[in-house]
Design a protein around this motif. Structure first.
Motif, PDB file in Angstrom:
ATOM      1  N   ILE B  64       1.072  -0.761   0.054  1.00 44.70           N
ATOM      2  CA  ILE B  64      -0.033  -0.200  -0.059  1.00 44.70           C
ATOM      3  C   ILE B  64       0.490   1.025  -0.077  1.00 44.70           C
ATOM      4  O   ILE B  64       1.915   0.959   0.400  1.00 44.70           O
ATOM      5  N   MET B  65       0.843   2.067  -1.107  1.00 45.73           N
ATOM      6  CA  MET B  65       1.571   3.797  -0.824  1.00 45.73           C
ATOM      7  C   MET B  65       3.347   2.598  -1.133  1.00 45.73           C
ATOM      8  O   MET B  65       4.033   3.078  -1.339  1.00 45.73           O
ATOM      9  N   GLU B  74      -1.371  -3.946  -5.685  1.00 46.46           N
ATOM     10  CA  GLU B  74      -0.718  -2.997  -4.916  1.00 46.46           C
ATOM     11  C   GLU B  74      -2.189  -2.092  -4.824  1.00 46.46           C
ATOM     12  O   GLU B  74      -3.450  -2.291  -5.378  1.00 46.46           O
ATOM     13  N   LEU B  75      -3.148  -1.948  -3.165  1.00 42.47           N
ATOM     14  CA  LEU B  75      -3.764  -1.839  -3.488  1.00 42.47           C
ATOM     15  C   LEU B  75      -4.119  -0.099  -2.790  1.00 42.47           C
ATOM     16  O   LEU B  75      -5.508   0.513  -2.295  1.00 42.47           O
ATOM     17  N   THR B  76      -3.202   0.781  -2.917  1.00 42.33           N
ATOM     18  CA  THR B  76      -3.628   2.430  -2.691  1.00 42.33           C
ATOM     19  C   THR B  76      -5.124   3.091  -3.867  1.00 42.33           C
ATOM     20  O   THR B  76      -5.119   3.734  -3.000  1.00 42.33           O
ATOM     21  N   ASN B  77      -5.647   2.242  -4.551  1.00 42.96           N
ATOM     22  CA  ASN B  77      -6.083   2.971  -5.546  1.00 42.96           C
ATOM     23  C   ASN B  77      -7.816   2.283  -6.182  1.00 42.96           C
ATOM     24  O   ASN B  77      -7.796   2.035  -7.085  1.00 42.96           O
ATOM     25  N   VAL B 135       0.737   6.961 -11.345  1.00 45.90           N
ATOM     26  CA  VAL B 135       1.459   5.500 -12.198  1.00 45.90           C
ATOM     27  C   VAL B 135       0.852   4.405 -11.956  1.00 45.90           C
ATOM     28  O   VAL B 135       1.122   3.394 -12.124  1.00 45.90           O
ATOM     29  N   ASN B 136       0.347   3.886 -10.613  1.00 47.71           N
ATOM     30  CA  ASN B 136      -0.380   3.247 -10.264  1.00 47.71           C
ATOM     31  C   ASN B 136      -2.040   2.844 -10.766  1.00 47.71           C
ATOM     32  O   ASN B 136      -2.751   1.689 -10.958  1.00 47.71           O
TER      33      ASN B 136
END
Ligand code: HEM
Ligand code: HEM
Ligand SMILES: [Fe+2]
Lengths: 445, 149
Positions: B64-65, B74-77, B135-136
């Motif tokens: 995350i981040m 990846e879970l940021t978004n 980017v994500n």
């Protein structure tokens, strides 16, 4: 061996080797899970294996550092350890706390923060244990006849490492602050105070193995650790680029972390030059191999591969990908695993009185484990670069990319097998040396 | 030539100066005027969500981040990518979630727990990550001209 109490070191090294074997086992569990063979998922899911792998790494390295300190400090201070009984008590409690933590990880007793997963209730015994360790060393230094720069740098590094554990114990509601202070521990350890410990051990080994004058070696020790802190403290900024804090860290972290390789370059040049200047008479050639190897591989893993992704313009793409895993493996291996293995190779003949060094098995252990590690990181590296390109540049979904890059994990497993063969040979030697004996006191080193 | 004493001064002096600058920069960047960590929107649900996140060591598989392990998405978004309902379905699933063949732990969370985790992700989505959040996204910033929104 000059002092009986130096034998304590042996048992810390033995604990270290045991935990190393377990660490590698959990590495294999993760490697196979990535290839789709996750039969253990019910009992040891990936996150459990990951936590165990990382925490065992930290504990076996710390146990190795402690063993090294128990050997070096009496010799440098020219006195027996302050208390051998307490040193054994410290060893046993370290083992108990370590094993309890690892068992607990299998039952979800953890903090869920990468590298700092040891649950809070166990933080206190850890703290007590480390204080006991430091007190034993301090009392030894105080009662000793001499206080050398080498022992001061080593002791200073150990004290600072203990103090830096504290910011990791503060709890925050915000994930941003949590990770901000997590790096005070993780980064300031590996790119700061642990380098002092490494430098102290390296200086001791160079003094013993090359025969170069202590004053010269210790002068350069100051230069190396000076460069370390000059770049490494502000270099912490390379973890603050993209976690939700001010963009001043992009400039500060970018510039100073790009200077960090200089410290590792200085370390490598120092080791190689001292060896060149020396008499090359010491018979324990394998210990020299590990010592110089550590300095050089640390430069490659931490310095070169660190530089490869430390500029903010690059890191925005590589942040949190397998590129990081490539760097993490070679850096930890070169800087910290190899220096512990170097120290063990030097100490074993001295405490047991058996001169089994310089055999083809000892040399194979060095070469196989290194060839294995380089093979592993080429697997991580190829997978990582492909991942960055597909996921971050082409915008393909995470899991789709993972399925594309799976094949590289066969390379990882191949490398891991070669590495494990090397480590097995190392441990066979360790066992063949037998346990330490007071008869080793009279033996010329 | 450099003497041992000079080398020692270089070490102690360099350490003291950079350490001071480091502390000053820390104070500066965490001061409320510079805050970009979405501190003001940190709700009780989001805090409970973070506790669930830690108790289950989600970071041992996910990032995350950009922080954590590299085994799972990846879970940021994740909310922008999948929406709340999907994320809740993942968390409440009683069998290991694995549409693409890699197993997650089956948490079988209650609706309330899943809501807390979603609140945590929502809070994360609002953090200013100096560009990493872009980017994500499925489309990279290098292809800005191809972005539809
Ligand atoms: C012996 C010294 C070093 C060790 C053991 C080491 C180890 C590691 C590890 C394990 C990580 C992953 C941390 C995590 O995600 O929790 C990491 C990240 C990183 N390291 Fe190092 N490192 C060392 C030195 C360096 C140096 C000298 C540089 C720069 C020149 C560097 C640059 C980085 C960067 C930029 C990251 C962040 C990667 C990301 O954004 O995902 N490292 N390092
Ligand atoms: C049998 C050999 C090994 C195997 C198969 C192995 C495999 C792995 C795998 C699969 C990961 C997880 C990467 C991810 O997040 O998906 C990992 C993480 C890690 N391993 Fe190993 N490993 C091995 C040996 C070692 C050794 C000897 C060291 C240290 C010297 C080490 C240090 C690390 C570190 C620091 C990480 C965290 C990296 C990061 O997050 O950037 N491993 N390992
Ligand atoms: Fe770092």
């Amino acid at each position: 061996m000059k002092y009986k109490s130096q034998k304590v070191a042996y048992w810390f090294f033995a604990l270290s080797m045991l935990l190393l074997v377990l660490q590698l086992t959990y590495g294999f569990i993760m490697g196979f899970a990535r290839l789709g063979y996750d039969g253990l998922h019910e009992w040891i899911p990936f996150n459990t294996a990951h936590t165990v792998h990382l925490n065992l790494l930290v504990v076996w390295l710390l146990s190795g550092f402690m063993g090294a300190a128990y050997y070096i400090i009496p010799e440098e201070s020219e006195t027996e350890l302050w208390s051998v009984k307490l040193a054994y008590l410290q060893l046993i409690t370290l083992a108990i706390v370590g094993v309890t933590a690892v068992v607990g990880f299998h039952f979800n007793y953890w903090e869920g923060r990468k590298f700092l997963e040891i649950p809070r209730i166990l933080d206190w015994p850890v703290a007590l244990n480390v204080i006991l360790f430091l007190v034993i060393l301090l009392m030894t230094i105080i009662k000793g006849k001499k206080t050398s720069t080498t022992s001061l740098v080593l002791f200073g590094g150990l004290v600072a490492a203990a103090l830096l554990y504290l910011p990791g114990m503060i709890t925050f509601d915000s994930q941003v602050l949590d990770s901000f202070f997590r790096w005070w521990v993780v980064h300031l350890w590996v790119e700061g105070v642990w380098e002092l410990i490494m430098g102290g051990i390296m200086a001791f080994l160079l003094i013993k193995l090359t025969g170069v004058d202590r004053e010269v070696i210790e002068k350069w020790l100051y230069v190396v650790v000076g460069l370390t802190f000059l770049s490494g403290i502000l270099g912490t900024g390379h973890h603050y680029y993209y976690i939700g804090v001010n963009n001043i860290w992009l400039i500060v972290g970018g510039i100073f972390s790009a200077l960090e390789p200089l410290a590792f370059l200085a370390m490598a040049l120092w080791a190689v030059n001292m060896y060149r200047k020396g008499e090359k008479k010491h018979p324990n050639k394998t210990a020299i191999l590990w010592t110089l190897g550590s300095a050089i591989v640390a430069f490659l893993g931490a310095g070169v591969l660190g530089l490869a992704h430390t500029l903010p313009q690059t890191n925005i793409y590589t942040h949190g990908t397998l590129v990081t895993a490539m760097h993490g493996h070679l850096a930890f291996w070169g800087a910290y695993a190899m220096i512990v293995l170097a120290m063990i190779t030097y100490v074993l003949p001295n405490v047991t009185g058996r001169k089994l060094f310089d055999t083809s098995r000892a040399r194979s252990a060095f070469w196989l484990s290194n060839i294995g590690m380089f093979t592993m990181i080429s697997g991580f590296g190829a997978a990582g670069i492909a991942q960055v390109y597909m996921e971050r540049k082409l915008g393909i979904e995470f899991m789709e990319v993972q399925n594309e890059i799976k094949v590289h994990f066969w390379v990882l497993i191949t490398g891991a097998t070669i590495l494990s063969t090397g480590i097995t040979l190392f441990i066979i030697d360790f066992i063949k040396y037998g346990t330490p004996s007071d008869e080793a006191l009279e033996i010329q080193e | 030539m450099l003497s041992k004493k000079q080398a020692q001064v270089f070490f102690l002096g360099g350490t003291a100066v950079t350490f001071l600058i480091f502390i000053m920069l820390t104070i500066y960047s965490l001061s409320s005027a510079q805050d970009q960590s979405n501190q003001e929107n940190l709700t009780a649900e989001a805090i409970r969500g973070k506790e669930i996140w830690e108790k289950n060591n989600c970071m041992g598989c996910h990032t995350i981040m950009g922080e954590g392990a590299y085994y799972a998405p990846e879970l940021t978004n994740v909310l922008e990518r999948r929406g709340d309902a999907y994320v809740k379905a993942v968390l409440m699933s009683k069998i290991p979630w694995q549409p693409q063949g890699r197993k997650m732990v089956a948490y079988g969370m209650t609706e309330a727990e899943a809501n807390d985790v979603v609140a945590f992700f929502e809070w994360v989505t609002e953090i200013n990550l100096n560009g990493f959040e872009k980017v994500n996204r499925t489309i990279s910033p290098l292809a800005k001209d191809r972005m539809i929104d």
